[in-house]
Design an enzyme around this catalytic site. Structure first.
Site, PDB file in Angstrom:
ATOM      1  N   ARG A  80       0.757  -1.128   0.060  1.00  0.00           N
ATOM      2  CA  ARG A  80      -0.150  -0.055   0.011  1.00  0.00           C
ATOM      3  C   ARG A  80       0.934   1.119   0.025  1.00  0.00           C
ATOM      4  O   ARG A  80       0.260   2.221  -0.656  1.00  0.00           O
ATOM      5  CB  ARG A  80      -0.870  -0.162   1.395  1.00  0.00           C
ATOM      6  N   ARG A 109       0.683   0.706 -11.694  1.00  0.00           N
ATOM      7  CA  ARG A 109      -0.326   1.091 -10.515  1.00  0.00           C
ATOM      8  C   ARG A 109      -1.314  -0.044 -10.389  1.00  0.00           C
ATOM      9  O   ARG A 109      -1.480  -0.849  -9.774  1.00  0.00           O
ATOM     10  CB  ARG A 109      -0.990   2.242 -10.350  1.00  0.00           C
ATOM     11  N   LYS A 126      -3.012 -10.771   0.060  1.00  0.00           N
ATOM     12  CA  LYS A 126      -4.212 -11.109   0.784  1.00  0.00           C
ATOM     13  C   LYS A 126      -4.534 -12.481   0.805  1.00  0.00           C
ATOM     14  O   LYS A 126      -5.171 -13.071   1.898  1.00  0.00           O
ATOM     15  CB  LYS A 126      -5.398 -10.402  -0.107  1.00  0.00           C
ATOM     16  N   ASN A 185     -11.607  -3.081   0.450  1.00  0.00           N
ATOM     17  CA  ASN A 185     -11.603  -2.556   1.661  1.00  0.00           C
ATOM     18  C   ASN A 185     -11.819  -1.026   1.290  1.00  0.00           C
ATOM     19  O   ASN A 185     -11.184  -0.185   0.812  1.00  0.00           O
ATOM     20  CB  ASN A 185     -10.038  -2.624   2.021  1.00  0.00           C
ATOM     21  N   GLU A 230     -10.056   2.771   0.214  1.00  0.00           N
ATOM     22  CA  GLU A 230     -10.561   3.447  -1.004  1.00  0.00           C
ATOM     23  C   GLU A 230     -10.867   4.849  -0.530  1.00  0.00           C
ATOM     24  O   GLU A 230     -10.408   5.831  -1.325  1.00  0.00           O
ATOM     25  CB  GLU A 230     -11.614   2.682  -1.743  1.00  0.00           C
ATOM     26  N   THR A 234      -7.792  -1.983 -10.740  1.00  0.00           N
ATOM     27  CA  THR A 234      -7.008  -2.790  -9.822  1.00  0.00           C
ATOM     28  C   THR A 234      -7.703  -4.042  -9.358  1.00  0.00           C
ATOM     29  O   THR A 234      -7.181  -4.865  -9.210  1.00  0.00           O
ATOM     30  CB  THR A 234      -6.239  -1.868  -8.810  1.00  0.00           C
ATOM     31  N   GLU A 244      -6.838  -8.043  -9.538  1.00  0.00           N
ATOM     32  CA  GLU A 244      -6.808  -8.810  -8.248  1.00  0.00           C
ATOM     33  C   GLU A 244      -7.651 -10.196  -8.324  1.00  0.00           C
ATOM     34  O   GLU A 244      -7.381 -11.270  -8.120  1.00  0.00           O
ATOM     35  CB  GLU A 244      -7.216  -8.059  -6.971  1.00  0.00           C
TER      36      GLU A 244
END
Ligand SMILES: C=C(O[C@@H]1C=C(C(=O)O)C=C[C@H]1O)C(=O)O
Length: 261
Positions: free
Chosen positions: A16, A155, A166, A194, A198, A247, A251
């Protein structure tokens, strides 16, 4: 993130921090692009026949991007686990320097959504970011576009590392395994989302754009209502509508393949 540090430890906190650092890179890249007009010819396929490669049918931007990536491939940019080319890999030359040994952090995969990144950037970001006219600065515009696209790609594809981190968390791994086996993309996305992260990101992003967009002079007081170099609302919208959702798409795509042999 330095993947040559010799450790396979990928903590969510460190990842992060890297994403927060990339906010600065992306905002400043957009500020640089915003100096020049939209320059629509840069994005029109087939407008030019490029001397020496008349068979290239893409746009001026696609030509410059491809030639840039060919050069970067020679210095092994696309062997780095966090770099993904827009150009098809078989068109890229081999590196001119020996390959580096990176730790095997990710499950090998071919996930690359740069085509989606190019589409939203050209259709929705550039027209909103720049003055809608033509200042003939096609080379300057294209060089800034490549910087923006490379930063956005890095990014968004970082989602693979976030997903791996995770997945490795023992608290949620059984649930991820259950949802992966059930091919339940929605459940996977809900589990990995999450909202607090955000929301905090969007608040931070607005503050950064307001400050980075200032013309800082050597005198006078520091006022936030001066003419900004960047459309702050566009920066927030870029992340809210595109960067964060894409993103998470990366994931989910990565996790759906996580148990494959
Ligand atoms: C990147 C993460 O995964 C998701 C995507 C986020 C993003 O793109 O900024 C933020 C939080 C999560 O919903 C994370 O958890 O940090």
């Amino acid at each position: 993130m330095n993947f040559l540090s010799g450790t396979e430890d990928i903590s969510l906190g460190k990842l992060r921090d890297t994403l927060i650092r990339l906010e600065d890179t992306i905002i400043f890249a957009l500020i640089e692009r915003a100096q020049f007009s939209h320059n629509e010819p840069v994005y029109k396929a087939g407008l030019y026949k490029y001397k020496g490669c008349e068979d290239f049918e893409g746009s001026f931007l696609e030509y410059f991007l491809q030639e840039s990536e060919k050069l970067h491939a020679k210095v092994r940019r696309y062997q780095s686990p966090d770099e993904y080319p827009f150009t098809e890999r078989h068109l890229l030359p081999d590196p001119i320097i020996p390959a580096l040994e990176y730790p095997q952090i990710l499950k090998p995969n071919d996930i690359n959504i740069n085509a989606k990144i190019m589409e939203f950037y050209v259709k929705h970001i550039v027209p909103s970011l720049c003055a809608m006219d033509d200042d003939q600065n096609y080379g300057s515009a294209a060089t800034r576009d490549v910087t923006c696209l490379q930063a956005l790609s890095q990014r968004i594809h970082y989602g693979k590392f976030v997903a791996e981190a995770k997945f490795r968390d023992p608290k949620n791994q059984p649930k991820y395994i259950e949802y992966i086996k059930a091919r339940d993309s929605k459940a996977i996305e809900e589990l990995l989302t999450n909202k607090k992260v955000e929301e905090d990101l969007l608040k931070r992003l607005k503050r950064k754009a307001l400050i980075y967009g200032q013309d800082i002079t050597e005198a006078g007081d520091f006022t936030l209502d001066a003419n900004l170099k960047i459309n702050v609302d566009l920066v927030v919208e870029l992340y809210e509508k595109w960067v964060i959702p894409l993103t998470k798409e990366v994931e989910v795509a990565y996790l759906l393949e996580r148990l494959d042999n």
